[in-house]
Design an enzyme around this catalytic site. Structure first.
Site, short mmCIF file in Angstrom:
data_model
loop_
_atom_site.label_atom_id
_atom_site.label_comp_id
_atom_site.label_asym_id
_atom_site.label_seq_id
_atom_site.Cartn_x
_atom_site.Cartn_y
_atom_site.Cartn_z
N THR A 126 0.83 -1.21 0.00
CA THR A 126 0.00 0.00 0.00
C THR A 126 0.86 1.26 0.00
OG1 THR A 126 -1.60 -1.23 1.31
CG2 THR A 126 -1.89 1.15 1.23
N GLU A 127 0.40 2.27 -0.72
CA GLU A 127 1.10 3.57 -0.74
C GLU A 127 0.13 4.65 -0.28
OE1 GLU A 127 2.96 4.16 -4.54
OE2 GLU A 127 4.21 2.37 -4.26
N SER A 132 -6.35 -0.14 -2.65
CA SER A 132 -7.12 -1.17 -3.37
C SER A 132 -6.60 -1.35 -4.79
CB SER A 132 -8.60 -0.77 -3.44
OG SER A 132 -9.10 -0.47 -2.18
N ILE A 340 -24.51 -5.22 24.88
CA ILE A 340 -24.85 -6.08 26.02
C ILE A 340 -24.15 -5.59 27.29
CG2 ILE A 340 -24.47 -8.44 26.94
CD1 ILE A 340 -25.07 -9.42 24.04
N GLY A 342 -23.66 -2.54 28.03
CA GLY A 342 -24.16 -1.22 28.43
C GLY A 342 -23.03 -0.22 28.53
N GLU A 366 -6.04 -5.85 4.00
CA GLU A 366 -5.87 -6.98 3.06
C GLU A 366 -7.07 -7.10 2.12
OE1 GLU A 366 -3.81 -10.51 4.20
OE2 GLU A 366 -2.87 -9.52 5.91
N SER A 369 -14.02 -4.65 1.97
CA SER A 369 -15.20 -5.48 1.67
C SER A 369 -15.65 -5.28 0.22
CB SER A 369 -16.34 -5.14 2.63
OG SER A 369 -15.96 -5.50 3.94
N GLU A 370 -15.48 -4.06 -0.28
CA GLU A 370 -15.85 -3.80 -1.68
C GLU A 370 -14.93 -4.62 -2.61
OE1 GLU A 370 -15.36 -1.43 0.61
OE2 GLU A 370 -17.39 -0.66 0.85
C1 LIG Z 1 -3.66 -0.83 10.57
C2 LIG Z 1 -3.39 -1.13 9.13
C3 LIG Z 1 -2.42 -2.07 8.79
C4 LIG Z 1 -2.11 -2.31 7.44
N1 LIG Z 1 -1.06 -3.15 7.12
C5 LIG Z 1 -0.64 -3.20 5.82
C6 LIG Z 1 0.57 -3.91 5.47
O1 LIG Z 1 1.23 -4.53 6.32
N2 LIG Z 1 0.98 -3.89 4.17
C7 LIG Z 1 0.29 -3.22 3.20
O2 LIG Z 1 0.73 -3.23 2.05
N3 LIG Z 1 -0.87 -2.56 3.50
C8 LIG Z 1 -1.34 -2.52 4.77
N4 LIG Z 1 -2.49 -1.83 5.10
C9 LIG Z 1 -3.20 -1.16 4.02
C10 LIG Z 1 -4.58 -1.75 3.70
O3 LIG Z 1 -4.43 -3.00 3.09
C11 LIG Z 1 -5.31 -0.71 2.83
O4 LIG Z 1 -5.66 0.36 3.69
C12 LIG Z 1 -6.53 -1.28 2.15
O5 LIG Z 1 -6.17 -2.23 1.18
C13 LIG Z 1 -7.39 -0.18 1.49
O6 LIG Z 1 -6.62 0.67 0.72
P1 LIG Z 1 -6.75 2.26 0.91
O7 LIG Z 1 -6.62 2.54 2.36
O8 LIG Z 1 -5.81 2.91 -0.02
O9 LIG Z 1 -8.23 2.59 0.48
P2 LIG Z 1 -8.77 2.94 -1.06
O10 LIG Z 1 -8.23 1.94 -1.96
O11 LIG Z 1 -8.38 4.38 -1.27
O12 LIG Z 1 -10.28 2.81 -0.86
C14 LIG Z 1 -11.13 3.81 -0.29
C15 LIG Z 1 -12.56 3.31 -0.40
O13 LIG Z 1 -12.93 3.19 -1.79
C16 LIG Z 1 -13.38 1.88 -2.03
N5 LIG Z 1 -13.03 1.48 -3.40
C17 LIG Z 1 -11.80 1.53 -3.98
N6 LIG Z 1 -11.88 1.08 -5.25
C18 LIG Z 1 -13.16 0.74 -5.46
C19 LIG Z 1 -13.87 0.20 -6.57
N7 LIG Z 1 -13.26 -0.09 -7.73
N8 LIG Z 1 -15.19 -0.03 -6.45
C20 LIG Z 1 -15.82 0.24 -5.29
N9 LIG Z 1 -15.22 0.75 -4.19
C21 LIG Z 1 -13.90 0.99 -4.29
C22 LIG Z 1 -12.70 1.01 -0.99
O14 LIG Z 1 -13.38 -0.22 -0.81
C23 LIG Z 1 -12.77 1.92 0.21
O15 LIG Z 1 -14.04 1.85 0.80
C24 LIG Z 1 -2.84 -1.63 6.42
C25 LIG Z 1 -3.85 -0.72 6.77
C26 LIG Z 1 -4.10 -0.46 8.10
C27 LIG Z 1 -5.15 0.58 8.42
#
Ligand SMILES: Cc1cc2nc3c(=O)[nH]c(=O)nc-3n(C[C@H](O)[C@H](O)[C@H](O)COP(=O)(O)OP(=O)(O)OC[C@H]3O[C@@H](n4cnc5c(N)ncnc54)[C@H](O)[C@@H]3O)c2cc1C
Length: 382
Positions: A126-127, A132, A340, A342, A366, A369-370
């Site tokens: 992730t960046e 996603s 539960i 409270g 990881e 849900s989308e």
């Molecule tokens: C505590 C924590 C630990 C983590 N650990 C790691 C790690 O070890 N390594 C790593 O690489 N990553 C890690 N992550 C990153 C995590 O996997 C990402 O946050 C996650 O995959 C979502 O990416 P994003 O935050 O960029 O959200 P986005 O991709 O920006 O998504 C934002 C919203 O848009 C929705 N969305 C995006 N595209 C679509 C689409 N085509 N259609 C419909 N809805 C869409 C998403 O479902 C979401 O609701 C971690 C995150 C957290 C918070």
């Protein structure tokens, strides 16, 4: 068809259950409150062999399987999710890419430490600008003589900044494919490499005793031999790692959901209202019955995905179903368990408050849900 556990799996589950109750439960609330990493618990998990569970003995592993890891994660998360995600990320995101795709030399150098829990590894996909849509990776790595020069940043990387973190694997753009798309590769960056900076830990809603950082790479040089597997295979590699990882996250979510049942049962028998334990009221009984139902069905879903994976069958859809269902159930159960309890459910001294705060990320990390729904729909031919 047989859903009963083997003797080995049952023994492992029981020993991790005891460990979680006896060694994790008494100390974890304080780590959570102070946002400190539980090094002593990690050390003990290492001694138990949990970091080596799904790896062959020749690499220093326990010779078990991925399902064994899932059972351990479920039992840990039943008590605490920070500890469970530390193990999940260390094994499934940290060590697994090196085991699956690494050269003999890379395996020999890193796996013994990672599988004993003496060291941890992070997985940097992730960046800040893309999660996603992992194909949107902007971090670049350019080959300069016999070194990769890496520039870019990674966000939210678990286990990347502990005192025992040995390395992170990062995905980076290493060129352009013949069809014009980005060529993605995975590169091992050892901790302490000049140009590799780990930002201070995030202030998070939950998983407060786990380690998460933003990472930056500024002309960071590593040997060309740190390429993990083949150049250009980065996309395929992380898809495989994430497919498996979803089963592990589902198991973790089931643990949290079951922990909510445990805490609610105890509380419903103790707490009195209108002259009776609240567990005597059908409204509370039905909530707990529904929570048990959800935890049970989510467990079956991850058992199914794990069984398919171990049998060498396609499991992408089942892993996405398990992760989607279990994370939804975890959030539902955490909400109901808090209800539960409270007002006490809103107090940090009660485990359900931790469960509530830790549940939401399960619908995000990881693959959101989308994204799980996208995977299921695609697998159905849409
Ligand atoms: C505590 C924590 C630990 C983590 N650990 C790691 C790690 O070890 N390594 C790593 O690489 N990553 C890690 N992550 C990153 C995590 O996997 C990402 O946050 C996650 O995959 C979502 O990416 P994003 O935050 O960029 O959200 P986005 O991709 O920006 O998504 C934002 C919203 O848009 C929705 N969305 C995006 N595209 C679509 C689409 N085509 N259609 C419909 N809805 C869409 C998403 O479902 C979401 O609701 C971690 C995150 C957290 C918070």
């Amino acid at each position: 068809m047989d859903f009963r556990l083997s003797e080995e799996h049952e023994a492992l589950r029981d020993s991790v259950r005891d460990f979680a109750r006896e060694a994790v439960a008494p100390v974890i609330a304080e780590h959570y409150e102070r946002h400190t990493f539980p090094y002593e618990i990690v050390r003990q998990m290492g001694k138990m062999g949990l970091f080596g569970l799904p790896f062959p003995e020749e690499h220093g592993g326990m010779g078990g399987d991925y399902f064994a890891l899932c059972l351990a994660l479920e039992e840990l998360a039943r008590v605490d999710s920070s500890v469970a995600i530390t193990l999940e990320a260390a094994v499934s995101l940290g060590a697994m890419p090196i085991y699956r795709f690494g050269t003999h030399e890379q395996q020999a150098r890193w796996l013994p430490k990672l599988l004993s829990g003496e060291a941890l590894a992070g997985f940097g996909l992730t960046e800040p600008g893309t999660g996603s849509d992992a194909g949107g990776t902007r971090t670049r790595a350019v080959l300069d003589g016999d070194e990769w020069v890496i520039n870019g940043s990674k966000a939210f990387i678990t286990n990347s900044g502990t005192d025992i973190t040995a390395l992170v694997t990062v995905t980076a753009v290493t060129g352009t494919n013949p069809d014009g798309s980005k060529e993605l590769s995975t590169i091992i960056v050892p901790s302490g490499t000049p140009g590799f900076t780990v930002a201070p830990g995030y202030s998070k809603v939950g998983w407060n005793a786990s380690d998460t950082h933003e990472l930056t790479f500024d002309d960071c040089r590593v040997p060309a031999g740190n390429l993990l597997g083949e150049r250009g295979r980065g996309f395929a590699q992380f898809l495989r790692i994430l497919d498996e990882g979803r089963i592990a996250i589902a198991a973790l979510a089931v643990g949290l959901a079951q922990g909510c049942v445990d805490e609610s049962l105890t509380y419903a028998k103790e707490r009195q209202a209108f002259g009776r334990p609240i567990g005597n009221y059908q409204a509370i009984q039905f909530k707990i019955a529904d929570m048990e139902l959800k935890a049970h069905t989510a467990r079956l879903a991850y058992y199914d995905a794990a069984a398919r994976m171990l049998a060498g069958e396609p499991f992408k859809r089942q892993a996405a179903i398990a992760k989607l269902h279990a994370s939804t159930v975890a959030v539902d159960n955490a909400r109901e368990a808090t209800q539960i309890h409270g007002g006490y459910g809103f107090m940090n001294e009660y485990p359900v408050a931790r469960f509530w705060r830790d549940s939401k990320i399960l619908e995000i990390g990881e693959g959101t849900s989308e994204v799980q729904r996208m995977i299921i729909a695609r697998d159905l031919g849409l």
